[in-house]
Design an enzyme around this catalytic site. Structure first.
Site, PDB file in Angstrom:
ATOM      1  N   HIS A  76      72.374  12.401  47.258  1.00 45.82           N
ATOM      2  CA  HIS A  76      70.943  12.668  47.106  1.00 45.82           C
ATOM      3  C   HIS A  76      70.658  12.892  45.614  1.00 45.82           C
ATOM      4  CE1 HIS A  76      66.976  14.062  47.450  1.00 45.82           C
ATOM      5  NE2 HIS A  76      67.247  15.336  47.276  1.00 45.82           N
ATOM      6  N   ASN A  97      63.490  12.702  42.002  1.00 50.27           N
ATOM      7  CA  ASN A  97      63.895  13.039  43.366  1.00 50.27           C
ATOM      8  C   ASN A  97      62.877  12.446  44.348  1.00 50.27           C
ATOM      9  OD1 ASN A  97      64.382  14.302  45.814  1.00 50.27           O
ATOM     10  ND2 ASN A  97      64.596  16.355  44.951  1.00 50.27           N
ATOM     11  N   CYS A 148      65.040  16.222  52.452  1.00 49.68           N
ATOM     12  CA  CYS A 148      65.856  15.270  51.685  1.00 49.68           C
ATOM     13  C   CYS A 148      67.102  14.818  52.453  1.00 49.68           C
ATOM     14  CB  CYS A 148      66.267  15.874  50.354  1.00 49.68           C
ATOM     15  SG  CYS A 148      64.895  16.541  49.427  1.00 49.68           S
TER      16      CYS A 148
HETATM   17  O1  UT7 Z   1      65.824  17.764  46.924  1.00 55.58           O
HETATM   18  C1  UT7 Z   1      65.877  19.144  47.076  1.00 55.58           C
HETATM   19  C2  UT7 Z   1      64.805  19.736  46.244  1.00 55.58           C
HETATM   20  N1  UT7 Z   1      65.043  20.532  45.135  1.00 55.58           N
HETATM   21  C3  UT7 Z   1      66.087  20.572  44.277  1.00 55.58           C
HETATM   22  O2  UT7 Z   1      67.088  19.983  44.418  1.00 55.58           O
HETATM   23  C4  UT7 Z   1      65.930  21.452  43.105  1.00 55.58           C
HETATM   24  C5  UT7 Z   1      67.137  22.282  42.803  1.00 55.58           C
HETATM   25  N2  UT7 Z   1      66.943  23.054  41.586  1.00 55.58           N
HETATM   26  C6  UT7 Z   1      67.027  22.501  40.360  1.00 55.58           C
HETATM   27  O3  UT7 Z   1      67.274  21.324  40.200  1.00 55.58           O
HETATM   28  C7  UT7 Z   1      66.861  23.430  39.173  1.00 55.58           C
HETATM   29  O4  UT7 Z   1      66.879  24.755  39.609  1.00 55.58           O
HETATM   30  C8  UT7 Z   1      65.561  23.152  38.369  1.00 55.58           C
HETATM   31  C9  UT7 Z   1      65.677  21.820  37.646  1.00 55.58           C
HETATM   32  C10 UT7 Z   1      64.361  23.157  39.295  1.00 55.58           C
HETATM   33  C11 UT7 Z   1      65.381  24.256  37.325  1.00 55.58           C
HETATM   34  O5  UT7 Z   1      66.499  24.322  36.478  1.00 55.58           O
HETATM   35  P1  UT7 Z   1      67.186  25.747  36.171  1.00 55.58           P
HETATM   36  O6  UT7 Z   1      68.255  25.490  35.201  1.00 55.58           O
HETATM   37  O7  UT7 Z   1      67.584  26.350  37.497  1.00 55.58           O
HETATM   38  O8  UT7 Z   1      66.026  26.523  35.500  1.00 55.58           O
HETATM   39  P2  UT7 Z   1      65.319  27.904  35.982  1.00 55.58           P
HETATM   40  O9  UT7 Z   1      64.602  27.707  37.272  1.00 55.58           O
HETATM   41  O10 UT7 Z   1      66.337  28.975  35.881  1.00 55.58           O
HETATM   42  O11 UT7 Z   1      64.226  28.096  34.867  1.00 55.58           O
HETATM   43  C12 UT7 Z   1      64.570  28.334  33.534  1.00 55.58           C
HETATM   44  C13 UT7 Z   1      63.290  28.407  32.693  1.00 55.58           C
HETATM   45  C14 UT7 Z   1      62.198  29.279  33.278  1.00 55.58           C
HETATM   46  O12 UT7 Z   1      61.618  29.983  32.203  1.00 55.58           O
HETATM   47  P3  UT7 Z   1      61.956  31.525  31.951  1.00 55.58           P
HETATM   48  O13 UT7 Z   1      61.482  32.229  33.189  1.00 55.58           O
HETATM   49  O14 UT7 Z   1      63.439  31.592  31.779  1.00 55.58           O
HETATM   50  O15 UT7 Z   1      61.173  31.836  30.720  1.00 55.58           O
HETATM   51  C15 UT7 Z   1      61.174  28.277  33.812  1.00 55.58           C
HETATM   52  O16 UT7 Z   1      59.861  28.791  33.769  1.00 55.58           O
HETATM   53  O17 UT7 Z   1      62.723  27.089  32.554  1.00 55.58           O
HETATM   54  C16 UT7 Z   1      61.332  27.157  32.831  1.00 55.58           C
HETATM   55  N3  UT7 Z   1      60.871  25.870  33.348  1.00 55.58           N
HETATM   56  C17 UT7 Z   1      60.502  24.863  32.538  1.00 55.58           C
HETATM   57  N4  UT7 Z   1      60.450  24.733  31.203  1.00 55.58           N
HETATM   58  C18 UT7 Z   1      60.041  23.558  30.699  1.00 55.58           C
HETATM   59  C19 UT7 Z   1      60.762  25.482  34.630  1.00 55.58           C
HETATM   60  N5  UT7 Z   1      60.315  24.218  34.693  1.00 55.58           N
HETATM   61  C20 UT7 Z   1      60.156  23.799  33.416  1.00 55.58           C
HETATM   62  C21 UT7 Z   1      59.728  22.602  32.827  1.00 55.58           C
HETATM   63  N6  UT7 Z   1      59.703  22.518  31.475  1.00 55.58           N
HETATM   64  N7  UT7 Z   1      59.371  21.533  33.562  1.00 55.58           N
END
Ligand code: UT7
Length: 331
Positions: free
Chosen positions: A256, A286, A116
């Site tokens: 970004h 993204n 990215c």
């Molecule tokens: O360009 C560079 C590439 N990547 C990024 O920039 C990504 C950077 N990271 C993020 O933007 C965030 O970490 C995410 C949007 C990917 C995730 O948000 P978060 O607030 O960090 O959530 P998390 O990973 O802590 O997950 C929380 C919960 C999990 O469930 P449990 O384990 O707490 O029961 C996930 O399984 O949310 C769950 N989860 C979802 N739930 C509904 C993960 N994806 C989804 C989804 N819908 N699509």
């Protein structure tokens, strides 16, 4: 010693595919909700390329649009860099395909991969050639077809990404304009946090790699998130300082577009009001290397960026990598 020139952006263009996939569409294929996606990321919908469309097709459309707004011919380009993690194929480079498509017969062409952060990396590389008069005009394109590498059964990743392409043409600009400062960085210790493992020389494509789903993007979202919040804010601040500017001098931030919460961290560090930050991730998700140049092109076309404005671009991504630049708009 020969004179060094300032290099700057003299034209922009972009393209996103027509097909829109909303969060509600995704609710039908994975266990997710519009509410979760919007509140955790800010994304509402994304564009997806059709079956027959590849990264070079998106890149070519963005390139033609940038050429049109520059009044240059394709033959006047000396270099084409395509920044992408989703090339049409391993080789030849996507840049060579674009060079052929637009008839830029005098341009060298190569791909650059910094995830990215790739667009800013590409721009900084191209700028060195303009600066030293090795090139007069260089085109830098960030282009991605991430939808082809996303596991549409993995809710952790499939809700985040979209397809698109943005292009700029760099050329000589007046002194005190153009790229004022830049930062490129990497930390390979985080290489495993965001990766597409198979299909390279480490794990060539095999029935086993397909069965193990190693041809899809894998990400440790929360680790990347923590890194991103820290790096976006600190690099935005540092690149402004390196340009000899203070926060009050910054007219516009083009970050970004990965997550609205990460963008907010950078905005707050620069103490910018919300209307000085360009956000389009709600519409496109993204788009990796394409996110910044698409946002930049839209901001230019909407008249949000004018001559003399100080613009900060900042990105982060797989690698891990990060990149930032401060630009005084020259056209
Ligand atoms: O360009 C560079 C590439 N990547 C990024 O920039 C990504 C950077 N990271 C993020 O933007 C965030 O970490 C995410 C949007 C990917 C995730 O948000 P978060 O607030 O960090 O959530 P998390 O990973 O802590 O997950 C929380 C919960 C999990 O469930 P449990 O384990 O707490 O029961 C996930 O399984 O949310 C769950 N989860 C979802 N739930 C509904 C993960 N994806 C989804 C989804 N819908 N699509």
């Amino acid at each position: 010693m020969a004179r060094l020139y300032q290099s700057g952006i003299i034209a922009t263009g972009s393209y996103v595919p027509d097909t829109v996939v909303t969060n509600h569409d995704l609710e039908k294929i994975v266990d997710t909700s519009d509410e979760w996606i919007v509140s955790r990321t800010g994304i509402r919908e994304r564009r997806i390329a059709g079956k027959d469309m590849a990264t070079s097709d998106l890149a070519t459309k963005a390139a033609l649009m940038a050429l049109k707004s520059s009044n240059l011919t394709a033959q006047e380009l000396d270099m084409i860099i395509v920044s992408t993690v989703t090339p049409d194929m391993n080789f030849p480079s996507t840049a060579c395909l674009v060079q052929r498509n637009i008839g830029a017969v005098n341009a060298s062409a190569f791909d650059l991969e910094a995830a990215c952060s790739g667009f800013i990396y590409g721009m900084v590389v191209a700028a060195q050639f303009i600066k030293t008069s090795v090139c007069r005009y260089a085109m830098v394109i960030g282009a991605e077809c991430l939808s082809k590498f996303v596991n549409w059964k993995d809710r952790n990743t499939c809700v985040l990404f979209g397809d698109g392409a943005g292009a700029v043409i760099l050329g000589r600009v007046e002194d005190d304009y153009g790229i004022l400062s830049h930062i490129l960085g990497a930390d390979g210790k985080g290489a495993d946090l965001l990766a597409l493992e198979a299909g390279g020389s480490r794990k060539p494509a095999s029935i086993e790699t397909v069965e193990k789903q190693l041809h899809y993007i894998h990400m440790d979202g929360s680790e990347v998130f923590k890194f991103a919040v820290r790096i976006m804010a600190s690099m935005a601040e540092k690149v402004v300082r390196n340009a000899g500017l203070s926060r009050e001098d910054v007219d516009y931030l083009i970050p970004h577009q990965a997550n609205i919460r990460i963008i907010e961290a950078a905005r707050k560090r620069l103490e910018l009001p919300e209307d000085r930050v360009y956000v389009n991730l709600d519409r496109y998700g993204n788009m990796s290397a394409a996110s910044i140049p698409v946002a930049l092109d839209e901001a230019v076309r909407l008249g949000r960026i004018k001559k003399n404005d100080n613009i900060v671009m900042v990105g982060f991504g797989g690698g891990l990598t990060w990149a930032a630049c401060a630009v005084r708009w020259a056209v």
